[in-house]
Design an enzyme around this catalytic site. Structure first.
Site, PDB file in Angstrom:
ATOM      1  N   ASP A   1       3.181  72.029  28.920  1.00  0.00           N
ATOM      2  CA  ASP A   1       2.801  72.390  27.559  1.00  0.00           C
ATOM      3  C   ASP A   1       1.644  73.365  27.627  1.00  0.00           C
ATOM      4  O   ASP A   1       0.715  73.170  28.403  1.00  0.00           O
ATOM      5  CB  ASP A   1       2.363  71.139  26.790  1.00  0.00           C
TER       6      ASP A   1
ATOM      7  N   THR B   1      -9.505  78.600  -0.048  1.00  0.00           N
ATOM      8  CA  THR B   1     -10.099  79.928   0.123  1.00  0.00           C
ATOM      9  C   THR B   1      -9.876  80.480   1.512  1.00  0.00           C
ATOM     10  O   THR B   1      -9.814  81.687   1.717  1.00  0.00           O
ATOM     11  CB  THR B   1     -11.614  79.877  -0.122  1.00  0.00           C
TER      12      THR B   1
ATOM     13  N   ALA C   1      -9.219  74.832   2.505  1.00  0.00           N
ATOM     14  CA  ALA C   1      -7.844  75.276   2.737  1.00  0.00           C
ATOM     15  C   ALA C   1      -7.411  76.275   1.666  1.00  0.00           C
ATOM     16  O   ALA C   1      -6.546  77.108   1.906  1.00  0.00           O
ATOM     17  CB  ALA C   1      -6.900  74.087   2.758  1.00  0.00           C
TER      18      ALA C   1
END
Lengths: 682, 569
Positions: free
Chosen positions: A308, A381, A379
């Protein structure tokens, strides 16, 4: 003995192993190891002869007695090696067992009704799969299960050794709980998923104790070869009686047995199971639990690592790497503004901007003072910043900053737009910095590849292992990170299905694949992979699907797991080669000793100039026994290992263990012979 | 030893390699069913044969079917040969009117030719009719050799193929090898022998009057044709009792060189075939290099021991400037005799151009030891290659783990099943060589056949069983082996030496063929190059040497020390 091996063999384990070595003399246990079983059988035979001669008052009692004694020592040393290896696991198992007290579980009467509150206490050992239990603050979780309701912080140190509590809640990838861990706050309802005695902790205890230890495929194949060699030498020695009789030599059973035991591969035969146990043990010390030895062996054979990106190849978060000024401003202006705007930003990105500003541009500590007011990130702006000394400094997503400054993308200076495009194309994230309505410049956030990872991958490549990066990023970003990290291949915008498909396609080309994962949707790929490492923080489904669990939940470990697997196989191969190469010297010790009475001319083969025929035979037997003890540290620690190509590894190990195995016994037997004749033992 | 001697050996070896490379590639094409130079001529015969026998040329066999076909074919060959000898007296082409061959000798001889051993407990020119020699022995010389090559082809395919259940078709391999390889080569080599003076006639014998006026019967026969396949197919069964030391089998230095060249040719070529078929010619070179190193060491040891000669003779005042010449033919010289001795035993050929019984102790140790090592240097046609592959598997298994991967050879994992079968195959040789020798060494009726006492007698017994188990067929000759005990035990030893070895090896091939072929990487154990060659040589020496060291110590080794001390028996 070095400090490391002293620490490895602490006195408690050695005392326990000495006792266990004698316990392992029972024929039922010995028969598992054919080479040592044959040694024990002939040791018993010689012991009988010794007592027969003792009663009859004839024969060379000192010689026969010593041979019998050293044959028993050979068996005991082999048992001891295994016991030491097991002892280290047992100590860990005891520690685990202490944490597992038999708790009372709060079992709901209506397991299918989540709303029902009726429960009654029941011993954890009587829980069945599918039972629903309530676990509240201060309770120990009674069995493995899935959280179906509630949220709680759990102390999993009993299993992981990590004392920081973790959050467990219903739904998502954090729903698995492990029996034996403790709920610290709040409550959860847990659906039991493990039958009594087969919980994660139970299995782990069994594993580290070696109770469930089965021989691994390669170990079985090697045992067959060793048994075959034993049989061949049995033929050689048995027929020698007839061939010697022709020559007018009557060989006693004692010397034939001595020849047999020195020829059969007692060294590797005695150390084989210890090597296997120690390999598992090294993994456990590394906080990885393998559910089978087969998986450890497979780890050595892995051709492709599926890694990963996040957390393994790059740090988990995007970090600031550069400040790009708009026309009319300097880098320092941008850095200063960005730093001010990020002072109250506690996200890793924010902290990295502050760190970069201080480190690269030497900006001083700034006291925000009371005149400043921080504008936190939201979240809506998507910008954050600070109002200080009448300045309104903001940083954030480029379009959000445009909105703040009231400009459109077309109005922005061309150089500014170019910088934004360039950063986005390279896979980075551009953040705009504004002071009032003026655009100062761009912060370049990017995935920072761990500094030593590229060299690591180069090592893996030299060992013939291919690395594949798995990421949810778009192909452009993925390609950029992949080339920076030096992986061989990548899967961009990867879904769990993509991983599974990739694994299957690699396997169809004959490659062995290792991967790690934690989510339920990783489970099919974990099960398909040859080595599937599940994270302890992952879901129950993932932990069931993999064949290893990493208690630290650190995906980078895949690399170390591969190395431990390789080291296990190398140790086995090196000691096998050593053991077989030893036989040459033993022949030169024993053959002239057997026949020098009939043919004094054969004394020419006594190239070590051993004192007498008896001392030669005795020395070979003693050396044969002592070499097992001498090699125990290597068996437990594994041969020294550093990544290199197969050809280099072969050259090096062949030199040390092949050539060394030829020469060492000449020196060793000679030294034992000097001691034996100095002590007048023969 | 002389530089000229080594030059002769070197040139001959080079001539073998130069011819073996194209031949090996040609054999690969034949086995893969590709077009070759001879296709136009041979294909019609080939298809006709398949039609008569009802063989489907496209059908492939599993390892079990392949092995069963091979066993059935060998059994039929045995029965026919046995019958030919038992009914010799009433069958035609028997100009000398020889009577039927005794049952135990017929058994021994039939087994011997079917197993490609050609142990001869009889004198050919005084026991066997021309019919038996031609329709019996020469036919088996072709077929047992073709069988060996077919088996090697099946084992090679196991490594070349990826996850399949079949290894080819025994009947087709057998036919193609005989028609495309053995027959044409035999014709060429037979003509070579004819040119160098070997007779080829159906006359039984000719009478000559010696200088003293005595009448002498000189045996004749179709020698050149049998000589060619005897060498090419590493059979070794001579037309005459004296084998290639007989002036009609091997009249001069040229025929001697042709003899050595032709016996080494096919086995050497098969290593190239192997490399070609598995798709990596370096793999074949590695096997050949290991074979070559050990064989050359053997040649050197015989050469050195024989030219050093016998100090007892020197003390007795004999001129030993030429080394030990007892049992040797002056026309061949020390160098090419040494080469012949090592090659015929490294090869499982068993033809001899000198009496091995008369070699010095160390000179005699070498042929004995070379057979002990498993007849893989380069071994009998086919059998040498599959024997070597078993050794390579063992080498890879023992040392392969040292690179940190579970062992694999040519991309195929070597696991418990292969090990079990390899061990089974490996045990056969010591069990019969040492087992039978140990019994014979204490059995009065067996000891009665010995001509020599002391360690040399032991060497003779050991050599007989070693030669039989290794399907070599050469003899130390000091042993009267035409007794019921030796005919029977040696016959059984030859049988197990061939078939009890090949069945597990074919089972290995079956399981290997079914495995997926893993792609090589830099983490793969390298099975080409000097390192692997050295490892392979070490494993062959240690595994082979350690089993037999005690008995060798009591035979040739102690004899050597006794000789240098001036003791005789």
């Amino acid at each position: 003995m070095s400090k490391a091996s002293l620490a490895m063999l602490d006195m408690g384990i050695i005392q326990q192993a000495t006792v266990d070595a004698i316990g392992k003399l029972s024929p039922r246990k010995l028969v598992r190891n054919p080479v040592i079983f044959v040694t024990a059988a002939v040791a018993a035979l010689i012991t009988i002869f010794f007592f027969r001669d003792l009663l009859a008052g004839r024969g060379n009692l000192l010689f026969t007695g010593q041979i019998a004694a050293w044959l028993w020592f050979t068996v005991l040393f082999a048992n001891f090696a295994e016991a030491v290896a097991e002892g280290r696991g047992k100590a860990q198992a005891d520690a685990l067992r202490r944490t597992r007290s038999d708790t009372m579980a709060k079992v709901y009467l209506h397991p299918d009704d989540l709303k029902s509150d009726l429960w009654r206490p029941k011993p954890a050992s009587e829980l069945r799969v599918g039972d629903l239990v309530l676990v509240e603050a201060g309770d120990t979780i009674p069995s493995d299960g899935e959280v179906v309701a509630g949220i709680a912080s759990v102390n999993e140190s009993a299993v992981t050794g990590e004392s920081a509590p973790v959050i467990r809640e219903s739904g998502g990838d954090r729903s698995a709980v492990t029996g034996g861990t403790e709920v610290l706050s709040d409550w959860i309802k847990v659906r039991v998923t493990a039958a009594p005695g087969s919980s994660f902790l139970d299995r782990m205890i069994a594993l580290v104790e070696g109770a469930e230890r089965k021989k691994t495929p390669n170990e079985i194949a090697l045992s067959i070869l060793l048994s075959g060699l034993t049989l061949i030498f049995l033929i050689t020695v048995t027929t020698l009686w007839g061939i010697a009789a022709y020559s007018g030599t009557v060989l006693s059973v004692t010397v034939l047995v001595a020849l047999l035991v020195t020829l059969i591969p007692t060294t590797i035969g005695g150390l084989l199971s210890a090597i296997g146990i120690a390999g598992m043990d090294r993994l456990i010390r590394f906080n990885v639990v393998a559910t089978s030895g087969r998986a450890v062996e497979a780890a050595g054979d892995v051709d492709t690592l599926l890694l990963d990106k996040t957390g393994t190849i790059t740090y988990g978060n995007r970090l600031a790497s550069a400040f790009v000024p708009a026309p009319g401003y300097s880098e320092r202006d941008v850095a200063e503004a960005a730093l001010l705007a990020s002072l109250s930003d506690e996200t890793p990105e924010g902290r990295s901007i502050v760190a970069l500003g201080r480190g690269e541009y030497g900006l001083p500590e700034i006291d925000k003072g009371s005149a400043a007011s921080a504008i936190p990130f939201s979240a809506q702006t998507r910008i954050s910043g600070i109002d200080i000394d009448g300045r309104q400094i903001r940083k954030g997503a480029v379009d959000a900053v445009f909105r703040f400054t009231g400009t459109s993308a077309e109005d922005a200076p061309a150089a500014f737009r170019d910088a934004v495009d360039r950063i986005a194309r390279s896979g980075g994230t551009p953040l705009a910095v504004a002071d009032g309505d003026a655009l100062l410049g761009v912060i370049h956030l990017k995935d920072v590849v761990k500094p030593d990872i590229k060299a690591r991958f180069a090592e893996l490549r030299s060992m013939g292992i291919k690395t594949v990066m798995v990421t949810g990023d778009n192909p452009v970003t993925a390609a950029s990170v992949a080339s920076e990290a030096g992986v061989d291949d990548f899967i961009a915008e990867a879904t769990p299905q993509d991983k599974l498909a990739y694994i299957k396609s690699e396997q169809s080309k004959g490659r062995l694949i290792a991967m790690c994962g934690d989510g339920t949707n990783d489970a099919p790929a974990l099960a398909q992979a040859d080595v599937g490492v599940a994270m302890q923080t992952g879901t129950q489904a993932a932990r069931e699907a993999g064949n290893m669990v990493d208690l630290d939940s650190n995906p980078t470990k895949l690399i170390e797991i591969t190395e431990i697997g390789k080291q296990l196989l190398m140790t086995r191969g090196s000691l096998t080669t050593f053991s077989i190469a030893n036989d040459v010297a033993k022949y030169f010790a024993i053959i002239p000793a057997l026949f020098v009475a009939t043919y004094p001319e054969l004394g020419a083969l006594n190239i070590m100039h051993l004192a007498t025929p008896e001392s030669a035979i005795l020395s070979a037997i003693i050396f044969n026994a002592l070499i097992i003890i001498a090699l125990v540290p290597i068996a437990l620690k594994g041969v020294s290992y550093r990544p290199a190509s197969a050809a280099q590894l072969l050259r090096r190990n062949l030199l040390i263990y092949g050539l060394g195995g030829l020469i060492a016994p000449f020196v060793g037997i000679k030294m034992v012979d000097l001691a034996v004749s100095a002590l007048h033992l023969a | 030893m002389t530089a000229v001697g080594w030059f002769q050996i070197g040139v001959l070896l080079l001539a073998v390699c130069v011819a073996a490379r194209p031949l090996g590639r040609y054999i690969a094409r034949v086995l893969q069913g590709k077009r070759t130079l001879l296709t136009r001529i041979v294909a019609p015969v080939e298809t006709r044969l398949y039609a008569i026998a009802g063989v489907d040329a496209k059908h492939e066999q599993s390892w079990l079917d392949y092995t069963a076909a091979m066993l059935a074919f060998s059994a039929a060959g045995f029965i026919i040969l046995y019958a030919l000898m038992r009914f010799q007296a009433i069958l035609p082409i028997n100009p000398q009117g020889f009577p039927a061959v005794a049952p135990d000798l017929s058994f021994n001889t039939a087994v011997s030719f079917v197993t490609n051993t050609n142990w001869q407990a009889y004198g050919g020119e005084t026991t066997m009719s021309h019919l038996v020699q031609m329709a019996g022995f020469t036919v088996q010389n072709f077929l047992s050799a073709a069988t060996g090559i077919a088996l090697a082809a099946a084992v090679t395919r196991a490594f070349a193929r990826n996850a399949v259940g079949t290894l080819g078709n025994f009947w087709i391999d057998l036919t193609r090898i005989t028609l495309y390889v053995l027959l044409p080569l035999s014709i060429i080599v037979a003509i070579g022998f004819l040119i160098s003076g070997v007779p080829q006639t159906l006359l039984g014998s000719t009478d000559a009057t010696t200088v003293e006026g005595a009448k002498q019967t000189i045996s004749l026969g179709p020698v050149a044709s049998q000589e060619a396949i005897k060498q090419l197919g590493t059979n070794g069964g001579g037309f005459f009792n004296a084998n290639a030391a007989h002036p009609f089998e091997n009249p001069n230095a040229w025929s001697n060189m042709l003899s050595i060249w032709s016996m080494l040719l096919i086995s050497t070529a098969l290593t190239f075939t192997f490399g070609e078929m598995v798709g990596d010619s370096r793999q074949g070179y590695a096997l050949l290099a290991a074979m070559g190193i050990l064989l050359l060491a053997g040649v050197g040891a015989v050469y050195a021991a024989e030219t050093a000669g016998n100090p007892i003779l020197a003390h007795a005042g004999v001129d030993v400037a030429g080394g030990n010449m007892e049992g040797k033919e002056i026309r061949f010289g020390q160098a090419l005799t040494a080469f012949y001795v090592a090659a015929t035993t490294g090869l499982s050929c068993g033809a001899v151009n000198a009496m091995h019984d008369s070699l010095t102790p160390l000179g005699g140790l070498v042929p004995l030891f070379l057979i002990h090592l498993g007849e893989i240097l380069p071994g009998g046609v086919g059998s040498g290659l599959y024997g070597m592959i078993v050794m390579a598997i063992l080498a890879v298994f023992i040392a392969g783990l040292m690179v940190g991967r579970s062992p694999e050879y040519l991309g195929k994992k070597i696991e418990a099943r292969e090990m079990k079968l390899a061990v089974l195959a490996l045990i056969i040789l010591p069990l019969f060589i040492l087992g039978c020798s140990a019994i014979a060494a204490v059995l009065p009726s067996a000891l009665a056949g010995l001509n020599n006492a002391g360690p040399h007698g032991l060497s003779e017994i050991l050599y007989a069983y070693t030669s039989a188990a290794g399907n070599n067929g050469s003899a130390f000759a000091g042993l009267n082996a035409n007794t019921t005990w030796y005919n029977t035990t040696l016959g059984v030893t030859m049988l197990v030496g061939r078939f009890a070895f090949i069945v597990p090896v074919m089972a290995i091939a079956g399981s290997i063929a079914a495995k997926r072929k893993l792609p090589p990487s830099s983490g793969t154990f390298p099975t080409h190059g000097g390192l692997f060659v050295g490892l392979l040589v070490g494993v062959i020496l240690i595994l082979g040497g350690l089993q037999y060291f005690p008995s060798l110590a009591l035979g040739p080794i102690v004899e050597h020390f006794l000789m240098t001390a001036g003791k005789t028996f």
